[in-house]
Design an enzyme around this catalytic site. Structure first.
Site, PDB file in Angstrom:
ATOM      1  N   ASN A 112       0.818  -1.214   0.000  1.00 50.65           N
ATOM      2  CA  ASN A 112       0.000   0.000   0.000  1.00 50.65           C
ATOM      3  C   ASN A 112       0.853   1.266   0.000  1.00 50.65           C
ATOM      4  O   ASN A 112       0.610   2.203  -0.774  1.00 50.65           O
ATOM      5  CB  ASN A 112      -0.941   0.008   1.212  1.00 50.65           C
ATOM      6  CG  ASN A 112      -1.969  -1.107   1.157  1.00 50.65           C
ATOM      7  OD1 ASN A 112      -1.995  -1.886   0.215  1.00 50.65           O
ATOM      8  ND2 ASN A 112      -2.801  -1.191   2.183  1.00 50.65           N
ATOM      9  N   THR A 157     -12.071  36.984 -33.473  1.00 52.06           N
ATOM     10  CA  THR A 157     -12.891  36.528 -32.353  1.00 52.06           C
ATOM     11  C   THR A 157     -14.117  35.876 -32.977  1.00 52.06           C
ATOM     12  O   THR A 157     -14.582  36.317 -34.042  1.00 52.06           O
ATOM     13  CB  THR A 157     -13.336  37.676 -31.422  1.00 52.06           C
ATOM     14  OG1 THR A 157     -14.179  38.578 -32.170  1.00 52.06           O
ATOM     15  CG2 THR A 157     -12.145  38.433 -30.871  1.00 52.06           C
ATOM     16  N   HIS A 158     -14.619  34.824 -32.360  1.00 47.33           N
ATOM     17  CA  HIS A 158     -15.756  34.058 -32.909  1.00 47.33           C
ATOM     18  C   HIS A 158     -15.455  33.531 -34.322  1.00 47.33           C
ATOM     19  O   HIS A 158     -16.368  33.302 -35.115  1.00 47.33           O
ATOM     20  CB  HIS A 158     -17.035  34.906 -32.946  1.00 47.33           C
ATOM     21  CG  HIS A 158     -17.382  35.550 -31.645  1.00 47.33           C
ATOM     22  ND1 HIS A 158     -18.055  34.899 -30.632  1.00 47.33           N
ATOM     23  CD2 HIS A 158     -17.113  36.798 -31.177  1.00 47.33           C
ATOM     24  CE1 HIS A 158     -18.203  35.715 -29.605  1.00 47.33           C
ATOM     25  NE2 HIS A 158     -17.634  36.872 -29.905  1.00 47.33           N
ATOM     26  N   SER A 279      -4.015  10.977 -49.040  1.00 50.05           N
ATOM     27  CA  SER A 279      -5.253  10.209 -49.114  1.00 50.05           C
ATOM     28  C   SER A 279      -5.027   8.974 -49.971  1.00 50.05           C
ATOM     29  O   SER A 279      -4.325   9.028 -50.984  1.00 50.05           O
ATOM     30  CB  SER A 279      -6.360  11.070 -49.730  1.00 50.05           C
ATOM     31  OG  SER A 279      -7.447  10.266 -50.156  1.00 50.05           O
ATOM     32  N   LYS A 285      -4.395  15.307 -52.060  1.00 56.86           N
ATOM     33  CA  LYS A 285      -4.581  15.712 -50.674  1.00 56.86           C
ATOM     34  C   LYS A 285      -3.272  15.770 -49.882  1.00 56.86           C
ATOM     35  O   LYS A 285      -2.397  14.947 -50.017  1.00 56.86           O
ATOM     36  CB  LYS A 285      -5.538  14.751 -49.950  1.00 56.86           C
ATOM     37  CG  LYS A 285      -6.973  14.788 -50.432  1.00 56.86           C
ATOM     38  CD  LYS A 285      -7.651  16.116 -50.229  1.00 56.86           C
ATOM     39  CE  LYS A 285      -7.828  16.489 -48.776  1.00 56.86           C
ATOM     40  NZ  LYS A 285      -8.705  15.570 -48.041  1.00 56.86           N
ATOM     41  N   ASN A 287      -3.041  16.335 -45.779  1.00 58.90           N
ATOM     42  CA  ASN A 287      -3.845  16.554 -44.584  1.00 58.90           C
ATOM     43  C   ASN A 287      -2.968  16.812 -43.366  1.00 58.90           C
ATOM     44  O   ASN A 287      -1.918  16.184 -43.200  1.00 58.90           O
ATOM     45  CB  ASN A 287      -4.718  15.322 -44.307  1.00 58.90           C
ATOM     46  CG  ASN A 287      -5.622  14.980 -45.486  1.00 58.90           C
ATOM     47  OD1 ASN A 287      -6.176  15.860 -46.126  1.00 58.90           O
ATOM     48  ND2 ASN A 287      -5.765  13.698 -45.766  1.00 58.90           N
ATOM     49  N   GLU A 292      -4.586  17.077 -36.367  1.00 62.28           N
ATOM     50  CA  GLU A 292      -5.905  16.504 -36.098  1.00 62.28           C
ATOM     51  C   GLU A 292      -5.832  15.446 -35.001  1.00 62.28           C
ATOM     52  O   GLU A 292      -6.713  15.374 -34.133  1.00 62.28           O
ATOM     53  CB  GLU A 292      -6.488  15.907 -37.382  1.00 62.28           C
ATOM     54  CG  GLU A 292      -6.892  16.955 -38.406  1.00 62.28           C
ATOM     55  CD  GLU A 292      -7.451  16.352 -39.679  1.00 62.28           C
ATOM     56  OE1 GLU A 292      -7.703  15.128 -39.714  1.00 62.28           O
ATOM     57  OE2 GLU A 292      -7.640  17.100 -40.653  1.00 62.28           O
ATOM     58  N   TYR A 319      -6.719   2.363   2.171  1.00 59.48           N
ATOM     59  CA  TYR A 319      -6.498   1.756   0.854  1.00 59.48           C
ATOM     60  C   TYR A 319      -7.647   0.838   0.453  1.00 59.48           C
ATOM     61  O   TYR A 319      -8.156   0.057   1.252  1.00 59.48           O
ATOM     62  CB  TYR A 319      -5.191   0.953   0.836  1.00 59.48           C
ATOM     63  CG  TYR A 319      -4.876   0.411  -0.544  1.00 59.48           C
ATOM     64  CD1 TYR A 319      -4.233   1.208  -1.487  1.00 59.48           C
ATOM     65  CD2 TYR A 319      -5.259  -0.870  -0.909  1.00 59.48           C
ATOM     66  CE1 TYR A 319      -3.967   0.730  -2.764  1.00 59.48           C
ATOM     67  CE2 TYR A 319      -5.000  -1.361  -2.178  1.00 59.48           C
ATOM     68  CZ  TYR A 319      -4.359  -0.556  -3.102  1.00 59.48           C
ATOM     69  OH  TYR A 319      -4.103  -1.029  -4.369  1.00 59.48           O
TER      70      TYR A 319
END
Length: 476
Positions: A112, A157-158, A279, A285, A287, A292, A319
């Site tokens: 423990n 922003t946004h 791809s 492609k 990527n 990601e 414990y």
């Protein structure tokens, strides 16, 4: 049936195979083996100081443990299929190597307090490695911040055009977040640097009283004041999972901007071939899979934190075996953050930024509107009114299909007489950026001040991250 374990003498039957499969943890806790050996070396020292073992036993045990550590580093020391956990495996090996003395090492301690100690040692070590990798990214962000301190880009922003900033300022926003992460790791270490040894199973040890000495040998700054708390406390695991999760969220923001910047729609940057993927169907492609995956891994980090907090909720009386579930989430989070940090560093270091396009678009989308409002405010018009006047300017420009800078002085004066020739000197991207001289602003002087402050802090962060802990025993 599984063989009897460390506790088997009291039982008339061996553990069932199904229970053993559920109970066995060497598949994931073996990474704690070097720390368990170092901890045992410190424990042997305490046993000798307490005169529990003789000089001859002490020498034999230390020699055997040192050799086990060397064998482990060479990959020659592995658990057997019947070993329940890292502690029982290493005790078995030690007894096999030193039959006359190996059985003494369990004196005055329990699995423990052992596991609580191993986990603290391992995580303190790993946090320094995470910090070293984080510092590489932080230094890169600072380098990019200095390199692009005058390069204008659209600020958002946004996810809508807002005001012009510099690319250097944007890089330093991520540097600030990463610097806070590093401070949090160091702050976490202060609370994690507490030895639980001497707590035994839950009530303390009646054999080993050298709590302070053992803590010092294992590079802990302090020792636990309550044995019940020492064996059940997993605050340090939960807190670290939070800090790692928060850093992951910071990395996900960088990843998201990489993804957006390198799209055809934005076209602000180009991804290096070494840090992109293709791809299987579409030959054209490229990527940003590294970004990601980094963004995606953060969900995993947050999940690990949630899983542990759920496990800890309402555990009673010192414990409980539930606490075995603390290791896999934190091990996974440590591994995951160490996978993503180099990817973010490598991706950013190799990216090519389209500075010409960034500069040309920095003032578009009516992003200079605030300059008109500020201009009017500095000439005695309250900001509420200035805001309304500026809104009329935006409305007029929108109706004409032009940017604010393309409105004529005649158009501007019709809206408000204060909008005179002096406005033209500030109604530019350069003027807007140079005007933001507050301490946290995007002006060149403010960016340079940010860099100076970050540079001061990074010295302390490097010094701490490059510490080699456990040297007292590992070099013995």
């Amino acid at each position: 049936m599984a063989k009897p374990q460390l506790w088997g003498a009291r039982f008339t039957k061996s553990m069932s195979n199904d229970l053993f499969k559920l109970s066995r943890s060497t598949g994931f806790d073996w990474r704690l083996a070097p720390y368990d050996i170092l901890q045992t070396m410190a424990h042997v020292e305490a046993l000798f100081q307490e005169q529990v073992i003789s000089q001859a036993q002490y020498t034999k045990l230390n020699t055997a443990l040192s050799q086990m550590l060397k064998d482990l580093k060479k990959g020659k020391l592995l658990p057997a299929s019947e070993d329940e956990d890292v502690h029982s495996a290493l005790e078995r090996i030690l007894i096999e190597r030193v039959p006359a003395a190996g059985g003494w090492v369990r004196s005055g301690r329990s699995r423990n307090d052992q596991i609580a100690c191993d986990l603290r040692m391992y995580l303190r070590d790993q946090v320094r490695e995470i910090s070293r990798q984080s510092l590489l990214l932080l230094e890169l962000l600072m380098k990019l911040g200095a390199q692009h301190a005058t390069d204008p880009v659209p600020g958002y922003t946004h996810t809508q055009r807002a005001q012009p900033v510099t690319l250097g300022h944007q890089f330093l926003s991520h540097a600030q977040a990463l610097s806070r992460d590093l401070d949090r790791y160091q702050d976490w270490d202060h609370r994690a640097s507490v030895s639980p040894l001497g707590a035994g199973a839950l009530a303390g040890s009646g054999i080993v009283k050298q709590t302070r000495m053992v803590a010092s040998l294992l590079a802990f700054d302090d020792y636990s004041r309550n044995s019940l708390d020492a064996v059940s406390d997993r605050d340090f695991v939960a807190e670290l999972l939070f800090v790692i999760s928060l850093q992951g969220i910071h990395l996900s923001k960088i990843a998201e901007e990489i993804i957006l910047f390198t799209t055809k729609e934005f076209g602000f940057a180009k991804l290096d071939d070494a840090w992109g993927t293709g791809s299987s169907m579409m030959p054209q492609k490229k990527n940003a899979d590294g970004a990601e995956l980094t963004r995606g891994k953060v969900g995993r980090l947050i999940g690990n934190l949630t899983a542990l907090l759920t496990t800890l909720k309402a555990l009673p009386f010192a414990y409980n075996r539930d606490l075995q579930e603390d290791k896999e989430p934190v091990f996974d989070s440590v591994d995951t953050i160490l996978l993503t940090l180099p990817v973010m560093t490598g991706t950013l270091a190799s990216m090519e930024f389209n500075l010409e396009k960034l500069a040309s678009e920095a003032g578009t989308g009516f992003s200079l509107a605030t300059e008109i409002a500020d201009f009017l405010t500095l000439r005695g018009i309250d900001f509420k009114t200035a805001h309304e006047i500026t809104g009329q300017c935006v409305k007029l420009a929108e109706s004409k299909g032009v940017e604010l800078v393309e409105l004529s002085l005649s158009d501007l004066k019709k809206i408000n007489k204060n909008l005179n020739e002096d406005l033209l000197s500030v109604l530019t991207v350069k003027g807007s950026i140079n005007n933001r001289t507050s301490a946290s602003g995007t002006s060149v002087s403010s960016v340079k001040a940010q860099l100076r402050d970050l540079a001061k802090n990074i010295k302390k962060q490097k010094s701490w991250a490059n510490e080699t802990i456990f040297r007292k025993l590992s070099d013995a």
